[in-house]
Design a protein around this motif. Sequence first.
Motif, mmCIF file in Angstrom:
data_model
loop_
_atom_site.group_PDB
_atom_site.id
_atom_site.type_symbol
_atom_site.label_atom_id
_atom_site.label_comp_id
_atom_site.label_asym_id
_atom_site.label_seq_id
_atom_site.Cartn_x
_atom_site.Cartn_y
_atom_site.Cartn_z
ATOM 1 N N ILE A 1 0.829 -1.209 0.000
ATOM 2 C CA ILE A 1 0.000 0.000 0.000
ATOM 3 C C ILE A 1 0.869 1.269 0.000
ATOM 4 O O ILE A 1 0.475 2.293 -0.561
ATOM 5 C CB ILE A 1 -0.980 -0.006 1.199
ATOM 6 N N SER A 2 2.059 1.194 0.575
ATOM 7 C CA SER A 2 2.952 2.352 0.559
ATOM 8 C C SER A 2 3.418 2.659 -0.863
ATOM 9 O O SER A 2 3.409 3.821 -1.297
ATOM 10 C CB SER A 2 4.166 2.111 1.467
ATOM 11 N N SER A 3 3.821 1.631 -1.607
ATOM 12 C CA SER A 3 4.248 1.843 -2.990
ATOM 13 C C SER A 3 3.071 2.271 -3.864
ATOM 14 O O SER A 3 3.222 3.077 -4.784
ATOM 15 C CB SER A 3 4.898 0.576 -3.548
ATOM 16 N N GLU B 1 -0.276 6.708 -6.727
ATOM 17 C CA GLU B 1 -1.480 7.530 -6.734
ATOM 18 C C GLU B 1 -1.158 9.007 -6.499
ATOM 19 O O GLU B 1 -1.860 9.882 -7.008
ATOM 20 C CB GLU B 1 -2.463 7.033 -5.676
ATOM 21 N N HIS B 2 -0.115 9.281 -5.730
ATOM 22 C CA HIS B 2 0.243 10.677 -5.487
ATOM 23 C C HIS B 2 0.637 11.361 -6.796
ATOM 24 O O HIS B 2 0.327 12.544 -7.001
ATOM 25 C CB HIS B 2 1.393 10.757 -4.485
ATOM 26 N N LYS B 3 1.285 10.628 -7.679
ATOM 27 C CA LYS B 3 1.619 11.185 -8.996
ATOM 28 C C LYS B 3 0.349 11.479 -9.792
ATOM 29 O O LYS B 3 0.282 12.481 -10.516
ATOM 30 C CB LYS B 3 2.507 10.209 -9.766
ATOM 31 N N LEU C 1 -1.171 14.752 -8.449
ATOM 32 C CA LEU C 1 -0.451 15.929 -8.947
ATOM 33 C C LEU C 1 -0.788 16.190 -10.418
ATOM 34 O O LEU C 1 -0.953 17.348 -10.833
ATOM 35 C CB LEU C 1 1.056 15.730 -8.777
ATOM 36 N N TYR C 2 -0.907 15.123 -11.199
ATOM 37 C CA TYR C 2 -1.253 15.275 -12.614
ATOM 38 C C TYR C 2 -2.652 15.869 -12.767
ATOM 39 O O TYR C 2 -2.885 16.730 -13.624
ATOM 40 C CB TYR C 2 -1.170 13.926 -13.309
ATOM 41 N N MET C 3 -3.592 15.414 -11.951
ATOM 42 C CA MET C 3 -4.956 15.945 -11.995
ATOM 43 C C MET C 3 -4.972 17.433 -11.683
ATOM 44 O O MET C 3 -5.669 18.218 -12.335
ATOM 45 C CB MET C 3 -5.849 15.198 -10.997
ATOM 46 N N ARG C 4 -4.208 17.843 -10.691
ATOM 47 C CA ARG C 4 -4.195 19.254 -10.299
ATOM 48 C C ARG C 4 -3.515 20.125 -11.353
ATOM 49 O O ARG C 4 -3.770 21.322 -11.418
ATOM 50 C CB ARG C 4 -3.485 19.406 -8.943
ATOM 51 N N GLU C 5 -2.655 19.526 -12.157
ATOM 52 C CA GLU C 5 -1.958 20.285 -13.202
ATOM 53 C C GLU C 5 -2.793 20.411 -14.474
ATOM 54 O O GLU C 5 -2.709 21.420 -15.178
ATOM 55 C CB GLU C 5 -0.623 19.612 -13.540
ATOM 56 N N THR C 6 -3.582 19.397 -14.781
ATOM 57 C CA THR C 6 -4.253 19.350 -16.085
ATOM 58 C C THR C 6 -5.760 19.559 -16.029
ATOM 59 O O THR C 6 -6.370 19.880 -17.057
ATOM 60 C CB THR C 6 -3.976 17.999 -16.770
ATOM 61 N N LEU C 7 -6.388 19.362 -14.866
ATOM 62 C CA LEU C 7 -7.837 19.474 -14.761
ATOM 63 C C LEU C 7 -8.222 20.687 -13.914
ATOM 64 O O LEU C 7 -7.489 21.079 -13.004
ATOM 65 C CB LEU C 7 -8.429 18.203 -14.136
#
Length: 357
Positions: free
Chosen positions: A241-243, A248-250, A253-259
């Motif tokens: 779950i850590s990996s 998921e954190h990536k 970040l992608y969602m916040r950059e593109t959406l």
Amino acid sequence: PPPPLSRTRAFSPPSVLNYHFNEIRVSLPNFTSGAKDLLKYFSPSQQGIPSPGLTHSFKSPSRFARNLYVDQRATSMICCGPSRKREEENWTDHPLHYDPWVMYHDGVNKRMGEFEIGLKTLKKTLDVNDLYSKDYALWMVTNLSEFWGYLALTISNQQSREEKLFFPIVEEKKLLPESIYTSHKKINNLGDDVGGLLKALRNSLIESLAHEEEYKGLPNENELNTMRTLDHVFSKFKDSISSHFEEEHKVILYMRETLRYSQIGRIEREEVLTTLKWFEIGNLLHDHDVHVRKRWAKSHALPIGGKKGVLSSARQYDKQVAVLLDQITDSNFVLKKNTELKMRKLGKKTHKLPFHL
């Protein structure tokens, strides 16, 4: 007088404030020359035209600009009630560390750390191997098992929302790795294994206590083997779950950059907040103080229950779920609990302690 103001001319660039009334939308600048230009074409008596709920005159261009709409049957601007639409929110209004998805990751990571401490304490108790320690171990396993049920359900519910609501939106712009889906299945399977081993260990301890004379002073290999397996499986669960959270954190970040936030915020309000259980909200807010809780509750109020519903859920989690592990890691409570169990074995009366068993 100026020519009639048409609907087309009433619209301004996207950067200005948007207002609407009776399905008619108009955009006007605030504290700008545009508002002043509009205002000078109206006499004081016209600026104070009565309308439902509004009887006073406008004393500034900004006040006037915020109270305009285009009459569908006329070509002139007339006064109306207060504006009904606020400025569109963006990601800067919602910091990353208060994002529900990020707070879920942080909460689960901390719960796993606390659970691991509980397992180590349980292992030490089983190694003592006397009847008093078995009573104590049974109490601990009961707490750990119930706590794990809440945590596993929190993780399972969140994964379902991710696959149903968020991953499809991201994949419209970028193909997600297959591992992010397979990790969900692996994590759920390992979580089921941990729950099953806790239940098996609890049943074994109940069996030992039911046959005290037979097991007195003898190590129970079945319990020790189950404990070793439990330790190993939980370690695999934690690593997986850590990996997965790093992957998921990536995505976050992608969602916040593109959406746009309006797109994700609508899903949060209409799909996520309507399905969150009280213990899921508690997992998000348990590690935060009352000020952060109130701030988060204000921006993520529940459709039913509102801000108070969020705060009530967090308090319920503190009293009903978090306490299950807090009791195990609290040395003072452990000493009182151990003493009570020994006194109960000896047939002596003790004051009842507020523990969950």
